[in-house]
Design an enzyme around this catalytic site. Structure first.
Site, mmCIF file in Angstrom:
data_model
loop_
_atom_site.group_PDB
_atom_site.id
_atom_site.type_symbol
_atom_site.label_atom_id
_atom_site.label_comp_id
_atom_site.label_asym_id
_atom_site.label_seq_id
_atom_site.Cartn_x
_atom_site.Cartn_y
_atom_site.Cartn_z
ATOM 1 N N LYS A 95 0.853 -1.197 0.000
ATOM 2 C CA LYS A 95 0.000 0.000 0.000
ATOM 3 C C LYS A 95 0.880 1.236 0.000
ATOM 4 C CE LYS A 95 -1.840 3.049 2.640
ATOM 5 N NZ LYS A 95 -1.826 4.192 1.723
ATOM 6 N N GLY A 131 6.748 4.895 8.185
ATOM 7 C CA GLY A 131 5.928 6.100 8.236
ATOM 8 C C GLY A 131 6.095 6.784 9.573
ATOM 9 N N SER A 132 5.100 7.551 9.948
ATOM 10 C CA SER A 132 5.224 8.367 11.154
ATOM 11 C C SER A 132 5.059 7.526 12.424
ATOM 12 C CB SER A 132 4.160 9.467 11.133
ATOM 13 O OG SER A 132 2.883 8.869 11.186
ATOM 14 N N CYS A 135 13.750 10.579 6.963
ATOM 15 C CA CYS A 135 13.580 10.123 8.347
ATOM 16 C C CYS A 135 14.850 10.365 9.165
ATOM 17 C CB CYS A 135 13.190 8.652 8.381
ATOM 18 S SG CYS A 135 14.369 7.587 7.516
ATOM 19 N N GLU A 143 9.381 15.985 15.011
ATOM 20 C CA GLU A 143 9.858 15.770 13.647
ATOM 21 C C GLU A 143 9.113 16.719 12.705
ATOM 22 O OE1 GLU A 143 8.769 12.136 11.535
ATOM 23 O OE2 GLU A 143 10.833 12.008 10.792
#
Ligand code: NAD
Length: 498
Positions: A191, A244-245, A302, A401
């Site tokens: 995805k 991801g986060s 990241c 972040e």
């Protein structure tokens, strides 16, 4: 490598067919509900494609296809050497289509075309190739059993893998998962981020062409809260791998607990410290690296070196070097081969970045340079890299972040204080140390709570070492043989010997 001119990229774009449908069981399909969302380029605002907006009905189809293909053994039961051959063919096809893939990547998420072509696509292909080449060279174990027993310790593919990935290195992040997942014999549902679905959709066709059987590799574009959540809650997904986060990573652990306790491997956010001691061997090199560490990929990295920790005695000498180095990182049209800083992924991200720049000022930090939206006449989403001096580690711009080109400069007086500030973060993805003192370098590397530590460089490394985070930067590791652990179950088989 010769990068085509901007005009050549435009010509390539004119002839490009951009696929926006899902890829399930070996073919492109509209989403079950038939809805789409618009994919618009942050480079210049052009409309690129209508993308299938998949949801739980599509997840059902893809998981069923993945399960069927896994259970049939069509891929999992192939000899490792045969899976290797197919995956190397896949890696070759990624390179053979590098121009198209790089163009899709740049148009979709705004990174400079030179980076997409010379970094993202070769790195994506290399990660597939590396896992492929390793898979027929890893052995299982025989346990040190008593004489009347044979104990086999074997690794088996885990089954159906859902891979949910972000938009900052869309194809590269996907391939960090696809390489080991497919090499070890799993069936995968990828995805991509709703902000950057184009290369994932395109490479599904290349995977089929390479010989990956139908159903083994599926792609579901769509939103996180619809199709992402459906995959994460699905009772027949065995492993969920995520980049991801940190916020969404935590949510995925909840979904796994609420469903089938699927294994969850998380590669999440960072706020990485880049520590420059007064005895750094080359302050110019350190300044160049500090600039690249925050400006490369528009700071949407990241492991961005977003906290620059500088020893007080050299601060007044060092900061101007960083300001100077950052001048080479000017935003430009992302399809211009000379551009080093492209567009942010979208205006939501722009608002986030500009919001943090305002927060830095409000908290009392001093904006030394950059920080403005530029090139608005292109209809693209461009911002100048920004440097804040006088930052304390308690300020929001040091703790959270930002995922944009905003550098926080923090001053320290001793090695102990530097390490304490560096570790005072919910994140632990990466860190760097600049010093000519070997013992100080090793002591610092040991003390830093981070998954990757660099000495006298920033962002070194390749496929041979694991990549991932401590603390709320995640739990899994991509790259290296360690990545295989995420995609395999460990089985003990005890054989009684008469
Ligand atoms: P994000 O967490 O918003 O989204 C990541 C993916 O999760 C997307 O595909 C999204 O659609 C999906 N998602 C969102 N909500 C979901 C839900 N409820 N259920 C299931 N899936 C859902 O992150 P992003 O903005 O795409 O990417 C930026 C983040 O990625 C940054 O925090 C960055 O540090 C991190 N990142 C980490 C690494 C690493 O290796 N540690 C590498 C690259 C990026």
């Amino acid at each position: 490598m010769t990068i085509p001119s901007r005009e050549q990229w435009e010509t390539l774009y004119q002839g490009l067919h951009i696929e926006g449908r899902a890829f399930i069981d070996g073919e492109y399909r509209d989403s079950v509900c038939g809805t789409t969302f618009d994919c618009t380029s942050p480079v210049d605002g052009r409309a690129l494609a209508a993308i299938a907006s998949c949801d739980s009905a599509d997840a059902e189809l893809a998981v069923a296809a993945a399960r069927r293909s896994f259970d049939s053994g069509v891929w999992a039961n192939q000899a490792p050497a045969q899976r290797k051959r197919v995956l190397i063919a896949f890696a070759d096809l990624l390179l053979a289509n590098a121009n198209e893939l790089a163009l899709l990547e740049t148009l979709d998420m705004g990174k400079p075309i030179a980076d997409a072509l010379s970094i993202d696509i070769p790195a994506a292909a290399n990660s597939i190739r590396w896992s492929a080449e390793a898979i027929d060279k890893v052995y299982d174990e025989v346990a040190p059993t008593p004489h009347d027993q044979l104990g086999l310790v074997t690794r088996e593919p885990i089954g159906v893998v859902a891979a949910i990935v972000p938009w900052n290195f869309p194809l590269m992040m996907a391939c960090w998962k696809l390489g080991p997942a497919l090499a070890t014999g799993n069936s995968v549902i990828l995805k991509p981020s709703e902000k950057s679905p184009l290369t994932a959709i395109r490479v599904a066709q290349l995977a089929l062409e390479a010989g990956i059987p139908a159903g083994v590799f599926n792609v579901l574009p769509g939103y996180g809260h619809t199709v992402g959540k459906a995959l994460a809650l699905h009772m027949d997904v065995d492993t969920l791998v995520f980049t991801g986060s940190t916020r969404i990573a935590k949510q995925l652990m909840v979904y796994a607990g609420e469903s089938n306790m699927k294994r969850v491997w998380l590669e999440a956010g960072g706020k990485s410290p880049n520590i420059v001691f007064a005895d750094a061997p080359d302050l110019h090199a350190a300044a160049e690296a500090a600039a690249a560490a925050i400006a490369f990929n528009q700071g949407e990295v990241c492991i961005a070196g977003s906290r620059l920790l500088v020893e007080r005695s050299i601060k007044d000498r060092f900061l101007p070097l960083v300001v100077e180095a950052l001048k080479a990182w000017k935003p430009g049209h992302a399809l211009d081969p000379e551009t080093r800083v492209g567009a942010l992924v979208d205006t939501t991200q722009l608002d986030t970045v500009l919001g943090y720049i305002e927060a830095g000022k409000a908290d009392g930090a001093a904006l030394v340079s950059g920080g403005r939206r530029v090139l608005e006449e292109t209809c693209g989403v461009y911002v100048e890299p920004a440097i804040f001096d006088g930052v304390t580690n308690a300020m929001r711009i040091a703790r959270e972040e930002i995922f944009g080109p905003v550098l926080s400069v923090i001053t320290f007086d001793s090695a102990e204080e530097a390490i304490a500030i560096a570790n005072d973060s919910p994140f632990g993805l990466a860190a760097a140390v600049w010093t000519a003192d070997l013992s100080k370098a090793h002591r610092s590397a040991r003390a830093l709570r981070a998954g990757s530590v660099w000495i006298n460089q920033y962002d070194g490394g390749d496929m041979t070492a694991p990549f991932g985070g401590f603390k709320q930067s995640g739990n899994g590791r991509d790259k290296s043989l360690h990545a295989f652990d995420k995609y395999t179950e460990l089985k003990a088989t005890w054989i009684k010997l008469n």
